[in-house]
Write an enzyme that holds these catalytic residues in place. Structure first.
Site, PDB file in Angstrom:
ATOM      1  N   LYS A  79      84.736  62.739  42.122  1.00 50.10           N
ATOM      2  CA  LYS A  79      83.438  62.523  42.775  1.00 50.10           C
ATOM      3  C   LYS A  79      83.230  63.643  43.783  1.00 50.10           C
ATOM      4  O   LYS A  79      84.169  64.038  44.486  1.00 50.10           O
ATOM      5  CB  LYS A  79      83.432  61.147  43.461  1.00 50.10           C
ATOM      6  CG  LYS A  79      82.108  60.768  44.111  1.00 50.10           C
ATOM      7  CD  LYS A  79      82.123  59.329  44.625  1.00 50.10           C
ATOM      8  CE  LYS A  79      80.801  58.947  45.275  1.00 50.10           C
ATOM      9  NZ  LYS A  79      80.795  57.533  45.741  1.00 50.10           N
ATOM     10  N   SER A 154      76.945  54.474  44.282  1.00 55.70           N
ATOM     11  CA  SER A 154      76.734  55.905  44.376  1.00 55.70           C
ATOM     12  C   SER A 154      77.625  56.717  43.437  1.00 55.70           C
ATOM     13  O   SER A 154      77.312  57.872  43.179  1.00 55.70           O
ATOM     14  CB  SER A 154      76.969  56.380  45.811  1.00 55.70           C
ATOM     15  OG  SER A 154      78.328  56.191  46.172  1.00 55.70           O
ATOM     16  N   SER A 178      80.099  51.027  45.464  1.00 57.09           N
ATOM     17  CA  SER A 178      79.847  52.249  44.692  1.00 57.09           C
ATOM     18  C   SER A 178      80.858  52.578  43.598  1.00 57.09           C
ATOM     19  O   SER A 178      80.640  53.513  42.838  1.00 57.09           O
ATOM     20  CB  SER A 178      79.735  53.449  45.630  1.00 57.09           C
ATOM     21  OG  SER A 178      78.470  53.430  46.217  1.00 57.09           O
TER      22      SER A 178
HETATM   23  N1  GLN Z   1      74.622  50.731  47.621  1.00 60.10           N
HETATM   24  C1  GLN Z   1      75.363  50.669  48.834  1.00 60.10           C
HETATM   25  C2  GLN Z   1      74.746  51.578  49.861  1.00 60.10           C
HETATM   26  O1  GLN Z   1      73.802  52.207  49.552  1.00 60.10           O
HETATM   27  C3  GLN Z   1      76.789  51.021  48.614  1.00 60.10           C
HETATM   28  C4  GLN Z   1      77.037  52.459  48.460  1.00 60.10           C
HETATM   29  C5  GLN Z   1      78.505  52.803  48.454  1.00 60.10           C
HETATM   30  O2  GLN Z   1      79.362  51.968  48.192  1.00 60.10           O
HETATM   31  N2  GLN Z   1      78.794  54.045  48.778  1.00 60.10           N
HETATM   32  O3  GLN Z   1      75.177  51.690  50.953  1.00 60.10           O
END
Ligand code: GLN
Length: 492
Positions: A79, A154, A178
């Site tokens: 990532k 994400s 995410s």
């Molecule tokens: N969708 C969640 C957010 O926008 C989680 C994102 C994540 O786990 N990085 O914060």
């Protein structure tokens, strides 16, 4: 061989050890697939063929000398939130579009020690804020199951790359879902470890008390191999815990599903917006686990309504603090011709950050400002403790807790969810981060449009081995994790 991408991690390891193919052949195979297929999926931000082939050759040499590890020569995608020495690390943001890290994140460094070959860096929501990967400065990644849908976020690039067989496994990070939600949207297995299990050193911070790296792959077995690389104490991360990591591969059959008590939170299955197909597939998977000997126990998680407001205060508050460092001075994007220092800060940040990141910085700075701090931030921290206690109470009577990973399947690209609608989609994942618990997503079927659905199992602290083992056994008895999107079937 034209079907190397169909092999599991164990099969890749055995194939390399038995000289059925070399790491160079395997790496070239993946690079060719990326070149031919990724234009449709757009999972990679940066592909690094030269470095990858050099690492592959080094891995092959190590094999010849008899010094190889179990994963020496197996490719991986990282990532783009993990710093990679000499290779661009963007966190999906314009503000880091030109950032080349002088060091490797611990996760990346451990991968190198294990002999993994880095294919490149994969796309993500900007600074990991989002649930669709559409907020990336580099454009939207597509869901391999339906190219007009999002892969989730994400870690959408990690999920899409694995689901399209453009990497055998990938690293992800999970601040509020995410890893689990994109795994769910793309039909993969993904593990969010206990907070402190995987080092955050060199992992660009979103919300430090919630962020945790973990593996994304086709199966629990594949995840276990990557967990063996990623997990462990790191002196350079003060929140990394001094608890010995398990051997997750050796423990894959360590937990018996027979007699396993699975908690079913009443509140979770009555959430408005829970899609009927998602509910049905998750319930079928629980029935299957019951047939395999587990006991389903109805439980209460009374704080469910507090999850979204609490998370969306704490995460932006920490983000606003973490993102102060992107000021146009030290590194990253700098605006043209600033007239003075204030103008430099203002314009570098306004031009460098996208709208979702700016929204969260505003929410976060508001919640932390004098006069509001006690009313919002301190209160949210107190509610966070109550959410954690709710889970700990549940774990007095059950071994794991079951939930969907997301209330729906993948959204259409550009569905233009308003921000709050998007935040509500995180209902099943964010409490796990607030409590610091581990949780895993496993694919358990499809909706009427052939989009994947995931079951989430939440464990008590340090129960990664147990979660992987339960899913491993479920995957021995079912074949959802072996289903492939049409695009992954393409040979190149
Ligand atoms: N969708 C969640 C957010 O926008 C989680 C994102 C994540 O786990 N990085 O914060």
């Amino acid at each position: 061989m034209t079907d190397l991408h169909r092999l599991s991690i164990r099969e890749l390891s055995e194939g390399l050890a038995g000289s059925k193919f070399s790491s160079r052949e395997l790496t070239e195979h993946y690079l060719k697939r990326i070149e031919k297929i990724d234009a449709q999926v757009q999972s990679y931000v940066t592909v690094t063929p030269e470095q990858a082939l050099a690492q592959a050759d080094a891995a092959d040499a190590l094999r010849k000398s008899g010094m190889a590890n179990v994963l020496t020569g197996v490719p991986v995608a990282h990532k783009d939130i993990f710093c990679t020495q000499g290779i661009k690390t963007t966190a999906g943001s314009k503000i880091l579009d030109n950032f080349i890290s002088p060091y490797d994140a611990t996760v990346v460094a451990k991968g190198k020690v294990a002999g993994l070959v880095t294919l490149g860096k994969v796309n993500m929501d900007e600074f990991a804020m989002g649930s669709t990967s559409e907020s990336s400065y580099f454009g939207a990644t597509k869901n391999p199951w339906a190219l007009d849908h999002v892969p989730g976020g994400s870690s959408g690039g990690s999920a899409a790359a694995v689901a399209a067989d453009l990497a055998p496994f990938a690293t992800g990070t999970d601040t509020g879902g995410s890893i689990r939600q994109p795994a769910s949207f793309c039909g993969l297995t993904g593990l969010k470890p206990t907070y402190g299990r995987v080092s955050r050193f060199g992992m660009i911070a979103y919300a430090s008390s919630l962020d945790q790296g973990g593996p994304m792959a086709r199966s629990a077995e594949d995840c276990a191999y990557l967990m063996n690389v990623m997990a462990g104490h790191d002196d350079r991360d003060s929140t990394s815990v001094k608890v010995d990591a398990d051997d997750y591969v050796a423990n894959l059959n360590g937990t018996s599903v027979k007699g396993l008590r699975i908690g079913i939170p009443k509140q979770y299955f009555n959430v408005a917006g829970l899609d009927a197909d998602v509910k049905a597939r998750v319930e079928e998977s629980l029935k299957k686990l019951e047939e395999m000997g587990a006991t389903l126990v109805e439980i209460d998680l009374n704080m469910t309504d507090a999850y979204v407001p609490t998370y969306y205060l704490i995460a932006p508050a920490e983000a606003s603090s973490n993102l102060q460092r992107f000021d146009g001075v030290r590194y990253g994007y700098r605006c043209e011709n600033p007239v003075d220092l204030t103008d430099l800060y203002k314009r570098s940040r306004s031009e460098g950050f996208g709208p979702e990141v700016q929204r969260r910085i505003l929410i976060g700075t508001y919640a932390l400002s004098a006069g509001y701090y006690d009313a919002y931030y301190v209160k949210a921290q107190k509610v966070r403790r109550l959410i954690q206690q709710d889970f700990l109470k549940a774990f007095e009577s059950v071994d794991v807790i079951a939930a969907p990973s997301a209330p729906t399947t993948a959204y259409k690209i550009g569905a233009s969810l308003d921000p709050v609608e998007m935040y509500l989609g995180d209902i099943y994942t964010i409490a796990v981060n607030l409590a610091g618990l581990p949780a895993i997503n496993a694919p358990v079927g499809f909706d009427k449009d052939q989009l994947p659905i995931g079951l989430q199992l939440i464990g008590n602290y340090w129960s990664e081995s147990q979660l992987l083992s339960v899913v491993h056994q479920y995957q021995q008895a079912t074949d959802w994790h072996t289903k492939r999107a049409a695009i992954a079937e393409e040979t190149v």
